[in-house]
Scaffold this motif. Structure first.
Motif, short mmCIF file in Angstrom:
data_model
loop_
_atom_site.label_atom_id
_atom_site.label_comp_id
_atom_site.label_asym_id
_atom_site.label_seq_id
_atom_site.Cartn_x
_atom_site.Cartn_y
_atom_site.Cartn_z
N MET A 1 0.85 -1.18 0.00
CA MET A 1 0.00 0.00 0.00
C MET A 1 0.89 1.23 0.00
N SER A 2 0.52 2.20 -0.81
CA SER A 2 1.29 3.42 -0.91
C SER A 2 0.38 4.62 -0.69
N ILE A 3 0.85 5.56 0.09
CA ILE A 3 0.09 6.78 0.39
C ILE A 3 0.63 7.89 -0.49
N ASP A 4 -0.27 8.58 -1.19
CA ASP A 4 0.13 9.72 -1.99
C ASP A 4 -0.24 11.01 -1.25
N ALA A 5 0.09 12.14 -1.85
CA ALA A 5 -0.15 13.43 -1.20
C ALA A 5 -1.64 13.68 -0.98
N GLU A 6 -2.49 13.23 -1.90
CA GLU A 6 -3.93 13.44 -1.76
C GLU A 6 -4.48 12.66 -0.56
N THR A 7 -4.01 11.43 -0.39
CA THR A 7 -4.44 10.62 0.76
C THR A 7 -3.92 11.24 2.06
N ALA A 8 -2.70 11.74 2.03
CA ALA A 8 -2.14 12.41 3.21
C ALA A 8 -2.98 13.64 3.57
N ARG A 9 -3.44 14.36 2.57
CA ARG A 9 -4.31 15.52 2.79
C ARG A 9 -5.60 15.09 3.49
N LYS A 10 -6.19 13.98 3.01
CA LYS A 10 -7.44 13.48 3.61
C LYS A 10 -7.22 13.04 5.05
N VAL A 11 -6.12 12.35 5.31
CA VAL A 11 -5.82 11.90 6.66
C VAL A 11 -5.61 13.10 7.58
N ALA A 12 -4.91 14.10 7.12
CA ALA A 12 -4.68 15.30 7.92
C ALA A 12 -6.00 16.00 8.22
N LYS A 13 -6.90 16.03 7.24
CA LYS A 13 -8.20 16.66 7.46
C LYS A 13 -9.00 15.87 8.49
N LEU A 14 -9.00 14.53 8.38
CA LEU A 14 -9.72 13.69 9.34
C LEU A 14 -9.15 13.86 10.75
N LEU A 35 3.83 2.47 7.28
CA LEU A 35 3.18 1.30 6.69
C LEU A 35 4.19 0.23 6.31
N GLY A 36 5.37 0.64 5.86
CA GLY A 36 6.43 -0.33 5.56
C GLY A 36 6.87 -1.08 6.79
N PHE A 37 6.97 -0.37 7.92
CA PHE A 37 7.34 -1.03 9.17
C PHE A 37 6.25 -2.01 9.60
N ILE A 38 4.99 -1.63 9.43
CA ILE A 38 3.89 -2.53 9.78
C ILE A 38 3.94 -3.78 8.90
N GLU A 39 4.21 -3.61 7.61
CA GLU A 39 4.33 -4.76 6.72
C GLU A 39 5.48 -5.65 7.15
N GLN A 40 6.57 -5.05 7.61
CA GLN A 40 7.72 -5.82 8.07
C GLN A 40 7.33 -6.62 9.33
#
Length: 95
Positions: A1-14, A35-40
């Motif tokens: 899973m990869s987070i882009d800037a738009e998703t980061a914007r949504k998370v920050a708003k939430l 997320l990479g650490f969680i996958e690890q």
């Protein structure tokens, strides 16, 4: 899973966190690192490992689960700076 800037914007708003536009890509990078650490961690074999409540072996103290009346109103209200009619009296805070 990869987070882009738009998703980061949504998370920050939430999360109701103000993030400037130029900081969104850095925030997305931090999310991807997490997320990479969680996958690890998902790859770790935990078969046969018992759940722990502490890193030191100890037993929690237990007490009988019995219902008591309490009947300590006078003792509790003795600590109150102001008590009236069996209740704590507090200054009015809403006009």
């Amino acid at each position: 899973m990869s987070i882009d800037a738009e998703t980061a914007r949504k998370v920050a708003k939430l999360a109701r966190i103000r993030v400037e536009e130029d900081e969104l890509s850095a925030l997305a990078g931090e999310f991807n690192t997490i997320l990479g650490f969680i996958e690890q961690l998902q790859t770790v074999d935990v078969e046969g490992v018992e759940p722990m409540t502490s890193v030191t072996p100890q037993r929690l103290k237990r007490r009988a689960d019995t219902v008591t009346d309490g009947d300590r109103q006078a003792a509790v209200l003795a600590n109150a700076p102001d008590a009236r009619e069996g209740f704590f009296a507090v200054p009015k805070v809403v006009e």
